[in-house]
Motif scaffolding. Structure first.
Motif, PDB file in Angstrom:
ATOM      1  N   ALA A 251      50.524  66.123  37.719  1.00 24.28           N
ATOM      2  CA  ALA A 251      49.200  66.243  38.358  1.00 24.28           C
ATOM      3  C   ALA A 251      48.143  66.729  37.364  1.00 24.28           C
ATOM      4  N   GLY A 252      48.554  67.034  36.146  1.00 20.89           N
ATOM      5  CA  GLY A 252      47.601  67.480  35.113  1.00 20.89           C
ATOM      6  C   GLY A 252      47.074  68.883  35.375  1.00 20.89           C
ATOM      7  N   ILE A 253      47.941  69.752  35.944  1.00 18.92           N
ATOM      8  CA  ILE A 253      47.497  71.120  36.284  1.00 18.92           C
ATOM      9  C   ILE A 253      48.272  72.137  35.449  1.00 18.92           C
ATOM     10  N   ASP A 254      47.549  73.004  34.778  1.00 23.39           N
ATOM     11  CA  ASP A 254      48.164  74.062  33.963  1.00 23.39           C
ATOM     12  C   ASP A 254      48.970  74.991  34.889  1.00 23.39           C
ATOM     13  N   PRO A 255      50.286  75.169  34.619  1.00 21.59           N
ATOM     14  CA  PRO A 255      51.124  75.980  35.519  1.00 21.59           C
ATOM     15  C   PRO A 255      50.701  77.444  35.607  1.00 21.59           C
ATOM     16  N   ALA A 256      49.884  77.893  34.654  1.00 25.17           N
ATOM     17  CA  ALA A 256      49.464  79.304  34.676  1.00 25.17           C
ATOM     18  C   ALA A 256      48.235  79.519  35.562  1.00 25.17           C
ATOM     19  N   ARG A 257      47.677  78.430  36.106  1.00 26.83           N
ATOM     20  CA  ARG A 257      46.482  78.598  36.947  1.00 26.83           C
ATOM     21  C   ARG A 257      46.821  79.286  38.265  1.00 26.83           C
ATOM     22  N   ARG A 258      45.815  79.883  38.864  1.00 26.84           N
ATOM     23  CA  ARG A 258      46.005  80.546  40.160  1.00 26.84           C
ATOM     24  C   ARG A 258      45.486  79.621  41.265  1.00 26.84           C
TER      25      ARG A 258
END
Ligand code: SAM
Length: 288
Positions: free
Chosen positions: A262-269
């Motif tokens: 999905a192109g989402i950084d896993p560290a995002r909240r």
């Protein structure tokens, strides 16, 4: 919420339809536990009705008619008003005051336990209400997530809830995702506590939500979408990769691959994701 452009209503009180005198007349003491703060400011009541753009062909569902101040105005503009009130004492008051009003269907029920399709049938309807604040989130999610959805909602909510409804990525919540998936929200105006009796301990706001037939982004399955969003918001202040693993009970590898797809950084909240990003994530996590 913009301080400069949002109208605040000047506070005026009472008059002949003062909820306070009606309640006294019927020997009713307001119940805080049922969110009973009754609007008595004619300017605010008028603004709510105006924001709903009503005509004689409209059906309105009103949640919590209370002493009927808003109900009366709705009946002047809409062809049919279905008013659902949980408090038996207020149902008796409304029967006494408005019982034979043409177009009114008064129902004694808990709105959260009532099937909306049994109330409105298959015809379009608008939801207009000064909501009981203790169940605002549950009511909004229920009418946004479960058909039959209203075409428009005009509701009075706590000001802080109005801000959450209209939040942008960075301050998103389960509520803002739910509202923004199905509708477009606009702020009609802010209301001070003095417009109600008894006055609530919080500021309020009128919000209009225009609801579309289809979600604003393509989603594979709404149940899967909300399972993912709920899991994401399940653990406050946790990074997405951890809350998703805990909430969905899937192996970390599956979660990491879906976040990458999905192109989402896993560290995002979770509060930083847009509705579009939640949809991409739900797609990546969907079976098949
Ligand atoms: N519409 C009135 C007004 O504007 O003055 C009353 C609004 S008051 C904030 C909320 C109303 O919702 C009360 O009449 C309360 O009894 C009713 N209510 C609370 N919980 C409810 C529920 N679960 N189902 C239906 N009505 C409910």
């Amino acid at each position: 919420m913009s301080e400069n452009t949002t109208p605040s209503f000047p506070e005026r009180s009472g008059g002949s339809e003062s909820p306070r005198s009606l309640l006294e007349q019927y020997g009713i003491t307001p119940r805080k536990s049922l969110g009973q703060s009754f609007l008595h400011d004619p300017g605010v009541l008028e603004r709510i009705v105006e924001a709903a753009d009503l005509s004689g062909s409209d059906t309105v569902l009103e949640i919590g008619p209370g002493t009927g101040a808003l109900t009366r105005r709705l009946l002047e503009r809409a062809g049919r008003v279905i008013a659902v009130e949980i408090d038996e004492r207020l149902v008796e008051l409304l029967e006494g005051e408005l019982g034979d009003a043409p177009g009114l269907e008064l129902i004694h029920a808990d709105i959260l336990e009532t099937d909306a399709s049994a109330l409105v049938g298959s015809r379009p309807y608008k939801l207009v209400a000064n909501l009981p604040y203790y169940i605002t989130g549950a009511i909004l999610r229920r009418f946004l997530e479960t058909p039959p959805r209203p075409s428009v909602m005009v509701v009075t909510v706590q000001r802080e809830v109005a801000e959450r409804i209209m939040a942008l990525p960075g301050k998103m919540s389960l509520l803002s995702v739910s509202v923004q998936l199905h509708g477009r929200a606009s702020l009609i105006g802010k209301i001070g506590p003095g417009a109600f009796w008894p006055p609530p301990g919080v500021e309020s706001a009128i919000v209009r939500i225009d609801i579309s037939d289809t979600p604003c982004v393509e989603i594979v399955d709404e149940k899967v979408f909300f399972r993912v969003v709920r899991a994401g918001f399940g653990q406050k202040r946790k990074k997405l990769r951890n809350s998703l693993r805990a909430g969905l009970g899937l192996p970390q590898g599956v979660i990491d691959s879906a976040l990458e797809a999905a192109g989402i950084d896993p560290a995002r909240r979770p509060e930083t994701l847009s509705v579009q990003e939640w949809a991409a994530l739900a797609r990546a996590l969907s079976p098949g």
